[in-house]
Scaffold this motif. Structure first.
Motif, short mmCIF file in Angstrom:
data_model
loop_
_atom_site.label_atom_id
_atom_site.label_comp_id
_atom_site.label_asym_id
_atom_site.label_seq_id
_atom_site.Cartn_x
_atom_site.Cartn_y
_atom_site.Cartn_z
N GLN A 1 147.40 -9.59 69.78
CA GLN A 1 146.19 -9.56 70.61
C GLN A 1 146.23 -8.28 71.43
OE1 GLN A 1 146.09 -10.01 74.26
NE2 GLN A 1 143.90 -9.56 74.14
N MET B 1 145.24 -0.74 78.88
CA MET B 1 145.19 -1.74 77.83
C MET B 1 146.03 -2.95 78.22
SD MET B 1 147.91 -0.07 75.12
CE MET B 1 147.84 -1.49 74.06
N ARG C 1 141.17 -6.43 65.07
CA ARG C 1 140.52 -5.12 65.06
C ARG C 1 140.68 -4.47 63.68
NH1 ARG C 1 139.26 -3.05 70.14
NH2 ARG C 1 139.38 -0.91 69.35
N GLY D 1 147.89 -6.67 76.09
CA GLY D 1 148.01 -7.38 74.82
C GLY D 1 149.33 -8.09 74.67
N THR E 1 143.56 -5.53 73.98
CA THR E 1 142.28 -5.20 74.61
C THR E 1 142.40 -3.83 75.24
OG1 THR E 1 141.85 -7.53 75.11
CG2 THR E 1 140.55 -5.89 76.30
N THR F 1 140.85 -2.26 77.64
CA THR F 1 140.11 -2.20 78.90
C THR F 1 141.12 -2.29 80.03
OG1 THR F 1 139.80 -4.60 78.86
CG2 THR F 1 138.01 -3.25 77.97
#
Length: 391
Positions: A241, A63, A190, A65, A243, A245
């Motif tokens: 923020q 991840m 999210r 962020g 993510t 991935t």
């Protein structure tokens, strides 16, 4: 990274963890309503989901962020210590950026107004970069035979994210807490479930703690601690923020810029075992002298302490690099200015237990007694003075 880089993130996180160290949950079932729409989950189901998400054997998924931490604890005016001071995180807002590709691929960046500090770990090699001093430290990370590299003194994303706070909170759930689910919301764009933990004991200063769990992964994205009588959180740490991935490989590479001063250090190879032994010995010494009064949210810690102990506190030796002063594991800042400010705001109190100085913030009350004790808890002044009478 300067010691404060991680330690000052650890201070408010640890404070929140202490506040929730004895929380509990009853069999409360609630439906999730509101927008965004997520599948209905009970409080008990979400508790299990959150515990699973924060304690996976293989670690969290890759991840990246940005995490923002804010604090409004109601402390007296703090001295101007600069952005690098651990004291700076006791008020205002602060950000840290993280990239996590696995236990051996971690990057943490702390940007300030004009500079940035980075710690990059990539396998057996790491870099600590400080733009303010144009200094780069190359770290060689060694492990003993059979030792898990995750045990080495390198950061993990849960050291600076809501997951660490949530893990402490969820690990001690018992009968002292009411648990419910409120409306769904959004964090970092999210959809999230909101799990609310509230003390049953009126003697706690905590009104409730809200855990925002990602609607897909159940990873905690935000933790908010509300003090009684406050509409806004007194402490909050959460992603702005995120993510889920794998970060690009270039995030874990570093080349010192031209003109940078480059140093080299080796960490690991028995260092962690030595540190663990030292910590265990220190914990044993403290345990012999300390005691705990009360239970659940109204637990009060009592340790031998005096004003002379506070005044004898000294700043770090100023050495740089990992394990020394400004580096990871070192320390910065002289606490004397904060101590003086806090003591000036203290209220003289007395009772059958004796006399002392009472310090109250939105979430924590402390009592420094004239007979050499320090009592601290997330409790009302009445609870702290009651604890002072327990010998």
């Amino acid at each position: 990274m300067r010691r404060g880089t991680f330690v000052r993130w650890g201070v408010p996180i640890a404070a929140a963890a202490v506040i929730g160290a004895a929380i509990g949950a009853g069999p409360v079932i609630a439906a999730v309503s509101g927008e965004p729409v997520l599948p209905e989950r009970s409080a008990q189901q979400l508790l299990a989901d959150a515990v699973a998400a924060t304690s996976k054997e293989g670690g969290i998924a890759p991840m990246s962020g940005t995490v923002q931490q804010t604090a409004s604890l109601g402390l007296p005016a703090l001295p101007q210590t600069g952005e690098a001071s651990p004291l700076s995180l006791l008020s205002g807002s602060h950000e840290v950026k993280i990239w996590y590709g696995g236990d051996d691929k971690v990057r943490v960046a702390l940007p300030t107004q004009l500079n940035e500090t980075n710690l990059i770990v990539n396998g057996d090699t790491g870099w600590y970069w400080e733009s303010a001093t144009n200094t780069a430290t190359k770290l060689t990370i060694k492990a003993e035979a059979g030792q898990d590299k995750r045990a080495l003194p390198t950061p993990r994303p849960t050291d600076v994210t809501p997951q660490q706070v949530a893990e402490h909170l969820l690990a001690n759930v018992d009968q002292h807490t009411a648990v419910r689910v409120i409306n769904t919301a959004q964090v970092a764009g999210r959809p999230v479930y909101q799990l609310v933990l509230a003390p049953k004991d009126a003697g706690s200063l905590v009104q409730e703690i809200r855990l925002a769990l990602d609607g897909e992964t159940y990873v905690p994205l935000q933790v908010q601690v509300f003090a009684k009588g406050s509409a806004e959180p007194a402490f909050q740490v959460g992603f702005t923020q995120v993510t889920f991935t794998p970060p690009a490989a270039e995030n874990f590479t570093f080349t010192p810029p031209a003109g940078a001063k480059v140093e080299e250090k080796t960490i690991g190879a028995g260092m962690e075992q030595d540190l663990a032994a030292d910590r265990a010995e220190h914990t044993k010494d403290v345990a012999k002298q300390a005691k705990v009064v009360g239970q659940g949210w109204t637990t009060v810690a009592v340790v031998p302490f005096s004003l002379s102990d506070l005044k004898s506190a000294t700043p770090s030796d100023g050495r740089e690099g990992p394990g020394h002063g400004p580096g990871p594991g070192g320390g910065t800042g002289d606490p004397s200015a904060l101590i003086d400010g806090v003591l000036k705001s203290a209220t003289p109190v007395s009772g059958t237990w004796g006399s002392g100085k009472l310090i109250k913030t939105k979430l924590v009350t402390a009592l420094l007694t004239d007979d050499g004790r320090l009592l601290v808890g997330a409790v009302t002044p009445e609870e702290i003075t009651k604890a002072a009478g327990t010998k």
